[in-house]
Design a protein around this motif. Sequence first.
Motif, mmCIF file in Angstrom:
data_model
loop_
_atom_site.group_PDB
_atom_site.id
_atom_site.type_symbol
_atom_site.label_atom_id
_atom_site.label_comp_id
_atom_site.label_asym_id
_atom_site.label_seq_id
_atom_site.Cartn_x
_atom_site.Cartn_y
_atom_site.Cartn_z
ATOM 1 N N LEU A 90 0.733 -1.096 -0.054
ATOM 2 C CA LEU A 90 0.076 0.166 0.169
ATOM 3 C C LEU A 90 0.706 1.328 0.017
ATOM 4 N N LEU A 91 1.715 1.319 0.812
ATOM 5 C CA LEU A 91 2.915 2.391 0.783
ATOM 6 C C LEU A 91 3.560 2.738 -0.366
ATOM 7 N N ARG A 92 4.123 1.501 -0.805
ATOM 8 C CA ARG A 92 4.962 1.727 -2.350
ATOM 9 C C ARG A 92 4.144 2.274 -3.136
ATOM 10 N N ALA A 93 2.666 1.532 -3.357
ATOM 11 C CA ALA A 93 1.987 1.882 -4.492
ATOM 12 C C ALA A 93 1.530 3.429 -4.389
ATOM 13 N N THR A 94 1.096 4.067 -3.054
ATOM 14 C CA THR A 94 0.200 5.314 -3.060
ATOM 15 C C THR A 94 1.221 6.454 -2.427
ATOM 16 N N ASN A 95 2.041 5.997 -1.452
ATOM 17 C CA ASN A 95 2.695 6.777 -0.498
ATOM 18 C C ASN A 95 2.045 7.510 0.510
ATOM 19 N N ILE A 96 0.586 6.908 0.608
ATOM 20 C CA ILE A 96 -0.388 7.939 1.511
ATOM 21 C C ILE A 96 -0.118 7.827 3.070
ATOM 22 N N LEU A 97 -0.465 8.776 3.663
ATOM 23 C CA LEU A 97 -0.253 8.840 4.922
ATOM 24 C C LEU A 97 -1.432 7.981 5.760
ATOM 25 N N LEU A 98 -1.010 6.840 6.416
ATOM 26 C CA LEU A 98 -2.066 5.865 7.299
ATOM 27 C C LEU A 98 -2.850 6.683 8.388
ATOM 28 N N SER A 99 -1.786 7.250 9.056
ATOM 29 C CA SER A 99 -2.529 7.969 10.336
ATOM 30 C C SER A 99 -3.780 8.874 10.022
ATOM 31 N N GLY A 100 -4.936 8.847 10.631
ATOM 32 C CA GLY A 100 -5.933 9.287 10.363
ATOM 33 C C GLY A 100 -6.930 8.797 9.218
ATOM 34 N N LYS A 101 -6.568 7.845 8.606
ATOM 35 C CA LYS A 101 -7.192 7.302 7.623
ATOM 36 C C LYS A 101 -8.190 6.183 8.153
ATOM 37 N N VAL A 102 -9.230 6.096 7.472
ATOM 38 C CA VAL A 102 -10.162 5.003 7.856
ATOM 39 C C VAL A 102 -9.763 3.615 6.711
ATOM 40 N N VAL A 103 -9.195 2.502 7.206
ATOM 41 C CA VAL A 103 -8.825 1.594 6.374
ATOM 42 C C VAL A 103 -9.986 0.371 6.503
ATOM 43 N N VAL A 104 -10.784 -0.136 5.560
ATOM 44 C CA VAL A 104 -11.665 -1.149 5.646
ATOM 45 C C VAL A 104 -11.010 -2.369 5.189
ATOM 46 N N VAL A 105 -10.959 -3.440 5.982
ATOM 47 C CA VAL A 105 -10.481 -4.594 5.899
ATOM 48 C C VAL A 105 -11.504 -5.725 5.530
ATOM 49 N N ALA A 106 -11.508 -6.251 4.463
ATOM 50 C CA ALA A 106 -12.761 -7.039 4.236
ATOM 51 C C ALA A 106 -12.124 -8.529 4.401
ATOM 52 N N GLY A 107 -12.831 -9.219 5.273
ATOM 53 C CA GLY A 107 -12.337 -10.604 5.676
ATOM 54 C C GLY A 107 -11.362 -10.536 6.875
ATOM 55 N N TYR A 108 -11.760 -11.367 7.958
ATOM 56 C CA TYR A 108 -10.940 -11.560 9.292
ATOM 57 C C TYR A 108 -10.416 -12.876 9.598
ATOM 58 N N GLY A 109 -10.056 -13.530 8.545
ATOM 59 C CA GLY A 109 -9.219 -14.744 8.773
ATOM 60 C C GLY A 109 -7.749 -14.301 9.377
ATOM 61 N N TYR A 110 -6.909 -15.311 9.034
ATOM 62 C CA TYR A 110 -5.395 -15.086 9.294
ATOM 63 C C TYR A 110 -4.824 -14.035 8.442
ATOM 64 N N CYS A 111 -4.982 -13.937 7.250
ATOM 65 C CA CYS A 111 -4.722 -12.498 6.379
ATOM 66 C C CYS A 111 -5.248 -11.309 6.915
ATOM 67 N N GLY A 112 -6.718 -11.448 7.126
ATOM 68 C CA GLY A 112 -7.347 -10.181 7.376
ATOM 69 C C GLY A 112 -6.934 -9.697 8.712
ATOM 70 N N LYS A 113 -6.814 -10.597 9.899
ATOM 71 C CA LYS A 113 -6.373 -10.187 11.142
ATOM 72 C C LYS A 113 -5.077 -9.635 11.130
ATOM 73 N N GLY A 114 -4.143 -10.273 10.293
ATOM 74 C CA GLY A 114 -2.651 -9.498 10.090
ATOM 75 C C GLY A 114 -2.783 -8.338 9.595
ATOM 76 N N ILE A 115 -3.631 -8.059 8.460
ATOM 77 C CA ILE A 115 -3.468 -6.636 7.789
ATOM 78 C C ILE A 115 -4.353 -5.634 8.683
ATOM 79 N N ALA A 116 -5.463 -6.163 9.603
ATOM 80 C CA ALA A 116 -5.970 -5.274 10.333
ATOM 81 C C ALA A 116 -5.110 -4.624 11.574
#
Lengths: 417, 417, 417, 417
Positions: A196-222
């Motif tokens: 995500l950072l390499r692709a967009t260089n956006i600041l994550l602080s203050g952003k709303v990140v929606v994670v679809a799926g809360y399996g092992y991968c989704g848990k890690g991403i969240a």
Amino acid sequence: MPHKVKDIKLAKQGKINIELAQREMPVMAIIAKDFKKKQPLKNITVACCLHVTKETAVLARALAAGGAKVAICGSNPLSTQDDVAAALAQEGVNVFAWKGISNKDYYRTLNKILDFKPQIIIDDGADVISLIHSHRAELLKTLWAGQEETTTGVIRLKAMAKDGALKFPVVAINDTPTKHMFDNYYGTGQSTMDGLLRATNILLSGKVVVVAGYGYCGKGIALRAKGLGARVVVTEVDPLPALQASMDGFEVMPMARAAGIGDVFLTATGDKDVIVGRHVKLMKDGAILGNSGHFNVEINSSDLHRLSKNHRKVRGQVEEFTLKNGRHIYLIAQGRLMNLAAAEGHPSAVMDMSFADQALICEWLVKNHQRLQKRVYNVPDEIDKKVSRLKLAGMGVKIDVLTPAQKNYLASWEEGT
Amino acid sequence: MPHKVKDIKLAKQGKINIELAQREMPVMAIIAKDFKKKQPLKNITVACCLHVTKETAVLARALAAGGAKVAICGSNPLSTQDDVAAALAQEGVNVFAWKGISNKDYYRTLNKILDFKPQIIIDDGADVISLIHSHRAELLKTLWAGQEETTTGVIRLKAMAKDGALKFPVVAINDTPTKHMFDNYYGTGQSTMDGLLRATNILLSGKVVVVAGYGYCGKGIALRAKGLGARVVVTEVDPLPALQASMDGFEVMPMARAAGIGDVFLTATGDKDVIVGRHVKLMKDGAILGNSGHFNVEINSSDLHRLSKNHRKVRGQVEEFTLKNGRHIYLIAQGRLMNLAAAEGHPSAVMDMSFADQALICEWLVKNHQRLQKRVYNVPDEIDKKVSRLKLAGMGVKIDVLTPAQKNYLASWEEGT
Amino acid sequence: MPHKVKDIKLAKQGKINIELAQREMPVMAIIAKDFKKKQPLKNITVACCLHVTKETAVLARALAAGGAKVAICGSNPLSTQDDVAAALAQEGVNVFAWKGISNKDYYRTLNKILDFKPQIIIDDGADVISLIHSHRAELLKTLWAGQEETTTGVIRLKAMAKDGALKFPVVAINDTPTKHMFDNYYGTGQSTMDGLLRATNILLSGKVVVVAGYGYCGKGIALRAKGLGARVVVTEVDPLPALQASMDGFEVMPMARAAGIGDVFLTATGDKDVIVGRHVKLMKDGAILGNSGHFNVEINSSDLHRLSKNHRKVRGQVEEFTLKNGRHIYLIAQGRLMNLAAAEGHPSAVMDMSFADQALICEWLVKNHQRLQKRVYNVPDEIDKKVSRLKLAGMGVKIDVLTPAQKNYLASWEEGT
Amino acid sequence: MPHKVKDIKLAKQGKINIELAQREMPVMAIIAKDFKKKQPLKNITVACCLHVTKETAVLARALAAGGAKVAICGSNPLSTQDDVAAALAQEGVNVFAWKGISNKDYYRTLNKILDFKPQIIIDDGADVISLIHSHRAELLKTLWAGQEETTTGVIRLKAMAKDGALKFPVVAINDTPTKHMFDNYYGTGQSTMDGLLRATNILLSGKVVVVAGYGYCGKGIALRAKGLGARVVVTEVDPLPALQASMDGFEVMPMARAAGIGDVFLTATGDKDVIVGRHVKLMKDGAILGNSGHFNVEINSSDLHRLSKNHRKVRGQVEEFTLKNGRHIYLIAQGRLMNLAAAEGHPSAVMDMSFADQALICEWLVKNHQRLQKRVYNVPDEIDKKVSRLKLAGMGVKIDVLTPAQKNYLASWEEGT
């Protein structure tokens, strides 16, 4: 012909890259050292169909150190690192792989590694195992067993076993905790944020990140999105992980509501159409979409095209869609696995464990192949524990050992005090 | 000659990049819209010496929207984005900047923007302000004031003011909370991790990350390293931040002890020789060193060279040093500011606030320049508050408003009940 | 009469409690040891008006160890721990304090400690300092200075100084970082959660906790609520902290919207009417309200009574209001400071630092009182640093020391390279 | 005799407490409402041997609402809440329980509830089930099945089933995710911290908390200790959870090393002698020991006594041991389950789920008891999912639903594309 690679002169950089991977793979280092001393694979031939990367090279070296003759081909037309392939070839590994290989050549290389008459097959998607069943039945006499790395492959093989069609034993590497718990949770968690950072260089602080799926991968991403300062919203279809997400302090809601709130949407569900046109219509101007699931079906990109009046590439891995409603939506890596496409995939430290499972299973097969039946086996617990133990040792971490009295207490307790 | 850029044909991609930055800079969007309507800078010339990046272009556009004539040159020979410069030139901004400019040409461009006889100077390192004092005194008649972005520049200017040498008022942008609290903490925190991952692709889970310095930057780095799963160790020289680090749950210890524990070392102290030879000798094989402080003096790289028998580049931004003791040490970006050198520097969302301060100070100077004295001014509180308020609005966040009764309560309480 | 306490026989338990506090107050231990050796307060009388708790006893002991004659009375009718007072009395401290003291007796005890003709006053709310100004002017001859612990007191004294009414110097203990940064952030953060759990025993995982105010206290509360698994929503009236809250990953919104979302509401704003009837009407059945601000005005409890058809106590520190709309609202500790009322206030480890400031200021006053003017002084930086340094030592934490070359680099850099 | 309780006049406060529990138990509320309408337990008698607490009362009410006749006795001599028992009695539940019951009376009450000739037994430790097997075989004719809540009980019953000794079917409530994943991780995590703070009132910020065991309980404790600002060290005997702890950013080391570093030691391993004399000897002055495992064997308290020259109670749940080496060690609740002994055990919100499993299993048994065999059954997946779904509903959380196309995609993928 002992190898076929793009350009043997690339070997020098390939060697550097393999060395770098090696420093992050202490388990493989310990195994290779042990293999070198004990020669458990002496006179054995192992045929591998794997992504020919610097980490895979570390596996190949360990097998060779253990006395095995190794033949290797790529498992995907685009994933071969040509410099690594060159380095392996120079070291005497029978490697048949180059980036951009044609479909016809791909099958030729599969056959090529089988020509070495392997006792053990290491497969990644079950293509080699299929080929033996369909066209190379003559190998069954000398073949002991296979290993399969992927979920998809394992499912196919189990179906075959159930129907009595499986002609040799296979070990399901994918299902062992040291593989999926670490790859998916820690590996995908970090590499998705990296992508995500390499692709967009956006600041994550203050952003709303929606994670679809809360399996092992989704848990890690969240977890990692939160760790970088984002406010995380989770969507799920299964009530149990949805409840866990809630209890973990995340907001849980349907995608139809999350769509209007999110700044970034990351899918990791394994299902298709997680984000479709009706969601996109609700999104804020500037919303960013990315996928870390295996296939590029989670975000419906044809819906995106259909809703757009305009479409252009704005950064290396980012496309901008200008919707008919005037808003702009950004899609990372065309909806393909963003941690590979926009970053570099799993770090070596994670592959260290999956490949350790594979190396140790080779050793285990030498000792156990005769008593195995034609079905799918799990990685034995003791190997999983050994990989954990070696990883800890590689990280310089020491743990406690049960005293006989403690063991006894546990045992008697298990019998019910 | 209204501009000088590398290649005007790059304008198309430059325009795309500016647009992308703009989506992450809602405060600047609101200011630009307001400026366009109110024309507060009408008939004013603003000369800017800044990194000519897509975010700077957003500032230049806002100033132009407010009626200003804008002349701009680069503040560093390597930081100009040529496509952005081309796009600005095409829009009529007087831009004199290209990547790889020679030292001689650099000073020519400084003089060039001064030829426009600005009322306001926006400076980044105080080079333009110095030049006026030393060689362009004729401009003092028409010049109202300057703005300075950097800590270093502000210190120099305050020294000048103290000695009575400062010949016009300057506003210290750097010192305002909406600049340093967000740039340093959230900005540097994330971009340092980003630089680390892009440079090395290592897994942070389970790694020991040593952060040297627990100021705003160090706090941000420690927080994000923890957020990515690392175990964080902090080194400090000042007991108060050291105590904060302890209370925040981090281990605090001297570098001489941390040296033997760390997998990754990140410096952000502002001082030199934070990591020197005697530390390097204690480090584990494979240790990674990187710096996020402004200058490349924090990690003593000549010590590294002195202690090494071998030295090579192993990845784009990573050098490997093979020490005489046989261990390998990895240095990111030669010890230069790794969040810029190995990643892309501060995300647009952070620059949004610093540049909003600068744009609003231009407007404030129009109204207040006549009553200012020849000294260094802080950004007025109400501008800092306005930037915060606009940023919240840009993020779609609403907050409460005090009722008269509540205001009264606070006021009377402040007088002592 | 050298003391007046409830029951001298309680001394034994009081002694135990003081010892327990002492183990958590390493800075005070170091100071006491040093005082004992150097006797810096020899022949000095210190009169303290403080909450007579186990931590205050540790301060009293340190002052006595330094050679001071100590006279102490309570600063609040309800906060005296009678067993601690008894223990102090038994050790020879002139203590005049008991729980439930009448207003008339309270002023008698103030006068009592002044009868000892102190050189130094330690005050908590400025009542003693006021008394000297109004009725005990004869003491001004022998009095050197005062110390004031509270925000309210400091404000009152500054106003007096401004009007030229202050008749002796006073040191504002409250304003030093080692006091408010640790008390408010770490102390209030933890003790508010502690109060919430003791009062209600609810599970925080999965709950929405609304924190009103994002100052030092609110930041600490939000951090700990998140750390216990809650989803945190912040309300603010000031855009800068609101923006920080957003950037820290919290949702920020007006109370009128948060009211309908929250499960728990915690106020820490310093203002009145943060939660009023119109908010309560929107709340979910079962909402819990608590306050950590100094006064019980933040939650408007008369609104609660007005909106309710029923009202009863349901747990030790919890009242249930049955609203006319049928919903139930729970109020903790009648809206009073919940970390004191429902838990035990600041842990000893936090008071260690505030009281260290006070002890060291006594020593500093011995040396500096003659050059002080009749105004309010800040705690000198070197004392703040010393407290931090001692706290680190007490925690067994070591830090780095600048080399002369590093000091030089910083100094020259500060002058502008 | 329809009931036997301590004092029926306590019913009023008991009623209040049950109501409070009810507000935190939305799943039970939904089930009770549904039961009331559908009367699934009409003409069924359920005999429960459980801790007679306010949460258990909510379960009893739900069963009664469903049409069941409920008879209940306590499962532990000390855990009965007498006011709750009184309230249940007043509502017509056949309750036989009081705090401090003698061993002889305890067995009388077990027999008492069996006299109601239940179809279903709800057991907590398998005492009632044992009693039927040994002395009340006449009940086997009318009895359908039992439910068992504890690990220990389940193990005993499985052993009986294996030996063909089990005479009726039993459902193992303990093993379902909605029980152990939430109870152990979120429940024990929070309540252990709660117990620590109530017992000691120490500040956790800056403390080193050693967590022994990284199972579900230990993971929860480590997470919450970190969330309250502690630096967490983990000890383990199993390499896989040890590796997880490392990857989660914690330090992992043997207890023999942790002993000298920790400020607080919390055990949750299920084994004995986790902390013994040789560890205690290494501990810092002031170290605090507590246990959250089921039995008081994890901390060897006889070693503590043996090493000490002195021993006294210093706070309600804290004993101080003065070792012969002069250091002081503090033991919470004599090494017994500290989250129950020093706090209030699992919050109602967690018991909501375990008891929902039990209520729904009653309904399921009505429909399925005839086809069950004499063995131990798991909770069916659909009941676990239903509990999750109801819990989400109770929390007001909505989730997505798979479209037919999505279901189809998953199904076909599972068959291997």
